[in-house]
Design a protein around this motif. Sequence first.
Motif, PDB file in Angstrom:
ATOM      1  N   GLY A 130      50.705  -7.773  38.042  1.00 49.74           N
ATOM      2  CA  GLY A 130      49.269  -7.897  37.789  1.00 49.74           C
ATOM      3  C   GLY A 130      48.450  -6.781  38.398  1.00 49.74           C
ATOM      4  N   LYS A 131      49.098  -5.965  39.217  1.00 48.42           N
ATOM      5  CA  LYS A 131      48.367  -4.861  39.858  1.00 48.42           C
ATOM      6  C   LYS A 131      48.668  -3.519  39.192  1.00 48.42           C
ATOM      7  CE  LYS A 131      47.910  -7.408  44.080  1.00 48.42           C
ATOM      8  NZ  LYS A 131      48.226  -7.583  45.484  1.00 48.42           N
ATOM      9  N   VAL A 132      49.245  -3.580  37.992  1.00 51.91           N
ATOM     10  CA  VAL A 132      49.627  -2.381  37.233  1.00 51.91           C
ATOM     11  C   VAL A 132      49.048  -2.486  35.829  1.00 51.91           C
ATOM     12  CG1 VAL A 132      51.554  -0.913  36.514  1.00 51.91           C
ATOM     13  CG2 VAL A 132      51.859  -2.502  38.422  1.00 51.91           C
ATOM     14  N   ALA A 133      48.657  -1.335  35.265  1.00 54.91           N
ATOM     15  CA  ALA A 133      48.174  -1.321  33.874  1.00 54.91           C
ATOM     16  C   ALA A 133      48.498   0.025  33.243  1.00 54.91           C
ATOM     17  CB  ALA A 133      46.667  -1.555  33.840  1.00 54.91           C
ATOM     18  N   HIS A 134      48.515   0.053  31.914  1.00 48.75           N
ATOM     19  CA  HIS A 134      48.670   1.335  31.213  1.00 48.75           C
ATOM     20  C   HIS A 134      47.454   2.209  31.495  1.00 48.75           C
ATOM     21  CE1 HIS A 134      51.491  -1.161  28.773  1.00 48.75           C
ATOM     22  NE2 HIS A 134      52.200  -0.060  28.942  1.00 48.75           N
ATOM     23  N   GLU A 284      38.721  -5.983  43.044  1.00 44.13           N
ATOM     24  CA  GLU A 284      39.814  -6.913  42.716  1.00 44.13           C
ATOM     25  C   GLU A 284      40.669  -6.322  41.601  1.00 44.13           C
ATOM     26  OE1 GLU A 284      40.557  -9.543  44.293  1.00 44.13           O
ATOM     27  OE2 GLU A 284      38.729  -9.859  45.463  1.00 44.13           O
ATOM     28  N   PRO A 285      41.994  -6.220  41.826  1.00 45.41           N
ATOM     29  CA  PRO A 285      42.871  -5.829  40.718  1.00 45.41           C
ATOM     30  C   PRO A 285      43.277  -7.067  39.917  1.00 45.41           C
ATOM     31  CG  PRO A 285      44.148  -6.005  42.739  1.00 45.41           C
ATOM     32  CD  PRO A 285      42.738  -6.427  43.080  1.00 45.41           C
ATOM     33  N   GLY A 286      43.814  -6.880  38.750  1.00 47.46           N
ATOM     34  CA  GLY A 286      44.271  -7.994  37.919  1.00 47.46           C
ATOM     35  C   GLY A 286      44.372  -7.483  36.485  1.00 47.46           C
ATOM     36  N   ILE A 287      45.026  -8.270  35.634  1.00 44.95           N
ATOM     37  CA  ILE A 287      45.240  -7.796  34.258  1.00 44.95           C
ATOM     38  C   ILE A 287      43.898  -7.605  33.557  1.00 44.95           C
ATOM     39  CG2 ILE A 287      46.237  -8.406  32.009  1.00 44.95           C
ATOM     40  CD1 ILE A 287      48.547  -9.738  33.558  1.00 44.95           C
ATOM     41  N   SER A 288      43.000  -8.598  33.646  1.00 48.29           N
ATOM     42  CA  SER A 288      41.719  -8.453  32.931  1.00 48.29           C
ATOM     43  C   SER A 288      40.833  -7.411  33.618  1.00 48.29           C
ATOM     44  CB  SER A 288      41.000  -9.791  32.799  1.00 48.29           C
ATOM     45  OG  SER A 288      40.634 -10.261  34.064  1.00 48.29           O
TER      46      SER A 288
END
Length: 336
Positions: A130-134, A284-288
Amino acid sequence: MSAETRTHPGKRRAGASGIPETMRAAAIDRFGEPEVLTVHELPVPSLGSGEVLIALDTAGVGSWDAEMRAGWYPVVPPPFPLVPGTDGSGRVTAMGAHVHRFRKGDAVYSYSFANPKGGLYAEYVVVAEGKVAHIPKGLTLQEAGAIPTTGLTALQGIDDALEVKAGETVVIVGASGGVGTLAVQFAKLREARLMGVASGEDGVALVRSLGADEAVDGRHGDVSEALRKFAPDGVDAVLGLAGGDTLDRAVKSLKDGGRVAFPNGVEPRPKKRHGIEVIAYDAEPGISEFNNLSVAVEAAKLKVPIVATFPLSDASLAHKRIAQGHVLGKIVLDIA
Ligand SMILES: NC(=O)c1ccc[n+]([C@@H]2O[C@H](COP(=O)([O-])OP(=O)(O)OC[C@H]3O[C@@H](n4cnc5c(N)ncnc54)[C@H](OP(=O)(O)O)[C@@H]3O)[C@@H](O)[C@H]2O)c1
């Protein structure tokens, strides 16, 4: 990781997965001055089912990393050797069994404060999914690696804490720093009328080039006069990224019902006064949250000012540069 698990240089055999057993990392064995940050050969962190292994390209360098190196660390006892590094970018090397959003080789960016399996000043990091994104379209890996912390902080300040609406007058204090240079662009994306309070004439020129309608030098200029001219009827919202007299002046310029937001860490905190709202927040990190950031980065065609790049082996010099101050934008480590 404990000191006993440290291995010696030269044991860089790849396992059956092709992932090496050890990696280079800039780490500390005790808290102290920038010199304690040296290159270590450490085990590549093990991958759990809900985690992603990233081969890092870039790590961001923030004042919070320097504070952690000096002893401000939330885990007691600290896990020495301790690898600092809160954010960065790279390519996915392996995924845990429960991770389905990524493929090997994907370009990603990540924010993970006090990451349990070691920070991002390293060739590899393992972080919770949840702390990673493209990475957003339009950014290089280096630019994406510079913005996870500052980008989330800037966007959540403008959108979630202040809820800036089109046509509102907004003042950003500390506009020429890491968070500020991005917050300026996100406030303009939301169609605010924006004044940036920057550091020095070079800072003023930078925030103007990033789209601020007005800019004033908060170190040497007449901020109260500039605020009066900018918003004779008072300001709707203030984002405080540098505390002290200048921020207090901006708060004084708020109209009744106005609000000031600041990320925790800004000291001194803005003074409360009757009729305004004071909002402290954390990124705050997270998917959304990452999805919101990527959408805003692409819509704003975000410019990412990177003022200096250091190799991983010079992480201590990067921390010395942070301590000198007057960083117009962001400093990064080039790991790849
Ligand atoms: N809680 C969280 O989740 C979170 C996340 C990110 C950041 N933060 C906090 O947010 C703050 C900003 O972070 P950052 O990375 O943007 O730091 P930064 O890059 O150091 O930016 C702060 C900027 O404010 C400028 N400044 C200081 N006094 C000023 C004045 N009187 N007038 C105009 N500008 C002034 C500084 O310029 P000079 O260096 O030239 O003085 C610097 O450019 C820090 O306190 C950080 O700890 C908190």
